[in-house]
Design a protein around this motif. Structure first.
Motif, PDB file in Angstrom:
ATOM      1  N   TYR A  61      23.222  31.365  50.790  1.00 42.89           N
ATOM      2  CA  TYR A  61      22.336  32.477  50.421  1.00 42.89           C
ATOM      3  C   TYR A  61      21.015  32.372  51.179  1.00 42.89           C
ATOM      4  N   ASN A  62      20.361  31.240  51.079  1.00 36.50           N
ATOM      5  CA  ASN A  62      19.147  30.927  51.842  1.00 36.50           C
ATOM      6  C   ASN A  62      19.003  29.414  51.867  1.00 36.50           C
ATOM      7  N   TYR A  63      17.883  28.910  52.318  1.00 41.94           N
ATOM      8  CA  TYR A  63      17.688  27.467  52.393  1.00 41.94           C
ATOM      9  C   TYR A  63      16.599  27.016  51.436  1.00 41.94           C
ATOM     10  N   CYS A  64      16.893  25.996  50.640  1.00 43.49           N
ATOM     11  CA  CYS A  64      15.904  25.343  49.781  1.00 43.49           C
ATOM     12  C   CYS A  64      15.363  24.179  50.600  1.00 43.49           C
ATOM     13  N   SER A  65      14.172  24.277  51.077  1.00 43.03           N
ATOM     14  CA  SER A  65      13.538  23.323  51.998  1.00 43.03           C
ATOM     15  C   SER A  65      14.475  23.034  53.177  1.00 43.03           C
ATOM     16  N   THR A  66      15.313  22.008  53.124  1.00 42.15           N
ATOM     17  CA  THR A  66      16.201  21.706  54.254  1.00 42.15           C
ATOM     18  C   THR A  66      17.670  21.944  53.929  1.00 42.15           C
ATOM     19  N   GLU A  67      18.068  21.846  52.671  1.00 43.25           N
ATOM     20  CA  GLU A  67      19.476  22.028  52.335  1.00 43.25           C
ATOM     21  C   GLU A  67      19.763  23.487  51.971  1.00 43.25           C
ATOM     22  N   PRO A  68      21.011  23.938  52.175  1.00 48.18           N
ATOM     23  CA  PRO A  68      21.346  25.336  51.897  1.00 48.18           C
ATOM     24  C   PRO A  68      21.522  25.618  50.403  1.00 48.18           C
ATOM     25  N   CYS A  69      21.296  26.865  50.032  1.00 50.14           N
ATOM     26  CA  CYS A  69      21.566  27.338  48.669  1.00 50.14           C
ATOM     27  C   CYS A  69      22.984  27.891  48.684  1.00 50.14           C
ATOM     28  N   CYS A  70      23.903  27.232  48.000  1.00 52.15           N
ATOM     29  CA  CYS A  70      25.315  27.621  48.011  1.00 52.15           C
ATOM     30  C   CYS A  70      25.625  28.466  46.783  1.00 52.15           C
ATOM     31  N   VAL A  71      26.183  29.653  47.015  1.00 50.41           N
ATOM     32  CA  VAL A  71      26.536  30.578  45.939  1.00 50.41           C
ATOM     33  C   VAL A  71      28.037  30.799  46.001  1.00 50.41           C
ATOM     34  N   VAL A  72      28.685  30.767  44.840  1.00 51.33           N
ATOM     35  CA  VAL A  72      30.136  30.955  44.765  1.00 51.33           C
ATOM     36  C   VAL A  72      30.455  32.408  45.090  1.00 51.33           C
ATOM     37  N   ARG A  73      31.458  32.599  45.931  1.00 53.01           N
ATOM     38  CA  ARG A  73      31.874  33.963  46.272  1.00 53.01           C
ATOM     39  C   ARG A  73      32.433  34.637  45.028  1.00 53.01           C
ATOM     40  N   GLU A  74      32.239  35.940  44.953  1.00 54.88           N
ATOM     41  CA  GLU A  74      32.733  36.681  43.799  1.00 54.88           C
ATOM     42  C   GLU A  74      34.252  36.768  43.878  1.00 54.88           C
ATOM     43  N   TYR A  75      34.908  36.380  42.788  1.00 52.59           N
ATOM     44  CA  TYR A  75      36.363  36.389  42.767  1.00 52.59           C
ATOM     45  C   TYR A  75      36.849  37.813  42.557  1.00 52.59           C
ATOM     46  N   GLN A  76      37.738  38.250  43.418  1.00 57.83           N
ATOM     47  CA  GLN A  76      38.340  39.571  43.265  1.00 57.83           C
ATOM     48  C   GLN A  76      39.807  39.379  42.933  1.00 57.83           C
ATOM     49  N   LYS A  77      40.152  39.786  41.730  1.00 65.52           N
ATOM     50  CA  LYS A  77      41.518  39.636  41.268  1.00 65.52           C
ATOM     51  C   LYS A  77      42.431  40.540  42.090  1.00 65.52           C
ATOM     52  N   PRO A  78      43.561  40.015  42.557  1.00 64.06           N
ATOM     53  CA  PRO A  78      44.466  40.849  43.347  1.00 64.06           C
ATOM     54  C   PRO A  78      45.046  41.975  42.494  1.00 64.06           C
ATOM     55  N   LEU A  79      45.199  43.131  43.106  1.00 68.31           N
ATOM     56  CA  LEU A  79      45.765  44.270  42.393  1.00 68.31           C
ATOM     57  C   LEU A  79      47.271  44.117  42.308  1.00 68.31           C
ATOM     58  N   ILE A  80      47.793  44.302  41.108  1.00 72.31           N
ATOM     59  CA  ILE A  80      49.237  44.198  40.888  1.00 72.31           C
ATOM     60  C   ILE A  80      49.754  45.587  40.559  1.00 72.31           C
ATOM     61  N   LYS A  81      50.666  46.062  41.386  1.00 72.19           N
ATOM     62  CA  LYS A  81      51.246  47.377  41.139  1.00 72.19           C
ATOM     63  C   LYS A  81      52.341  47.227  40.082  1.00 72.19           C
ATOM     64  N   PRO A  82      52.430  48.189  39.173  1.00 73.57           N
ATOM     65  CA  PRO A  82      53.482  48.101  38.163  1.00 73.57           C
ATOM     66  C   PRO A  82      54.863  48.232  38.815  1.00 73.57           C
ATOM     67  N   ILE A  83      55.794  47.477  38.302  1.00 75.21           N
ATOM     68  CA  ILE A  83      57.158  47.482  38.822  1.00 75.21           C
ATOM     69  C   ILE A  83      57.953  48.524  38.047  1.00 75.21           C
ATOM     70  N   THR A  84      58.588  49.426  38.753  1.00 76.30           N
ATOM     71  CA  THR A  84      59.434  50.425  38.093  1.00 76.30           C
ATOM     72  C   THR A  84      60.864  50.217  38.544  1.00 76.30           C
ATOM     73  N   THR A  85      61.763  50.353  37.606  1.00 76.11           N
ATOM     74  CA  THR A  85      63.184  50.218  37.908  1.00 76.11           C
ATOM     75  C   THR A  85      63.916  51.428  37.352  1.00 76.11           C
ATOM     76  N   SER A  86      65.056  51.686  37.893  1.00 70.56           N
ATOM     77  CA  SER A  86      65.882  52.790  37.406  1.00 70.56           C
ATOM     78  C   SER A  86      67.025  52.208  36.596  1.00 70.56           C
ATOM     79  N   SER A  87      67.276  52.821  35.472  1.00 71.58           N
ATOM     80  CA  SER A  87      68.410  52.370  34.656  1.00 71.58           C
ATOM     81  C   SER A  87      69.118  53.604  34.109  1.00 71.58           C
ATOM     82  N   TYR A  88      70.372  53.433  33.857  1.00 73.70           N
ATOM     83  CA  TYR A  88      71.161  54.529  33.312  1.00 73.70           C
ATOM     84  C   TYR A  88      71.307  54.341  31.811  1.00 73.70           C
ATOM     85  N   ARG A  89      71.082  55.423  31.112  1.00 79.83           N
ATOM     86  CA  ARG A  89      71.285  55.389  29.668  1.00 79.83           C
ATOM     87  C   ARG A  89      72.349  56.440  29.343  1.00 79.83           C
TER      88      ARG A  89
END
Length: 94
Positions: free
Chosen positions: A53-81
């Motif tokens: 992010y920036n530097y605190c005196s000599t060492e870096p300021c480390c920030v955790v990357r924002e976690y983005q949950k993967p998108l899951i598409k709904p699974i559709t199946t065909s069935s005969y009734r």
């Protein structure tokens, strides 16, 4: 007399300001505070899942990357009734 007044004005204005070491310490504290406000940490090195992010005196300021949950598409199946009269094709979600 004017020269003496100018000299004394210069001496008092130069001596009243913060010294260089005090200014640097204050800037370092401001950077660390800003680092903690973004939920970062001042470390010697950042991990792969962190960014600088920036530097605190000599060492870096480390920030955790924002976690983005993967998108899951709904699974559709065909069935005969089988109904009483006919066979109907239905889509069902799992």
């Amino acid at each position: 007399m004017k020269i003496l007044c100018i000299f004394l004005t210069f001496v008092f204005t130069a001596s009243c300001g913060p010294s260089v070491s005090q200014k640097k310490t204050k800037e370092d504290l401001e950077r660390k505070r800003e680092c903690y406000l973004v939920r970062g940490a001042c470390k010697t090195s950042c991990n792969s899942w962190e960014y600088i992010y920036n530097y605190c005196s000599t060492e870096p300021c480390c920030v955790v990357r924002e976690y983005q949950k993967p998108l899951i598409k709904p699974i559709t199946t065909s069935s005969y009734r089988v109904n009483d009269k006919s066979t109907i094709l239905h889509k069902t979600r799992l």
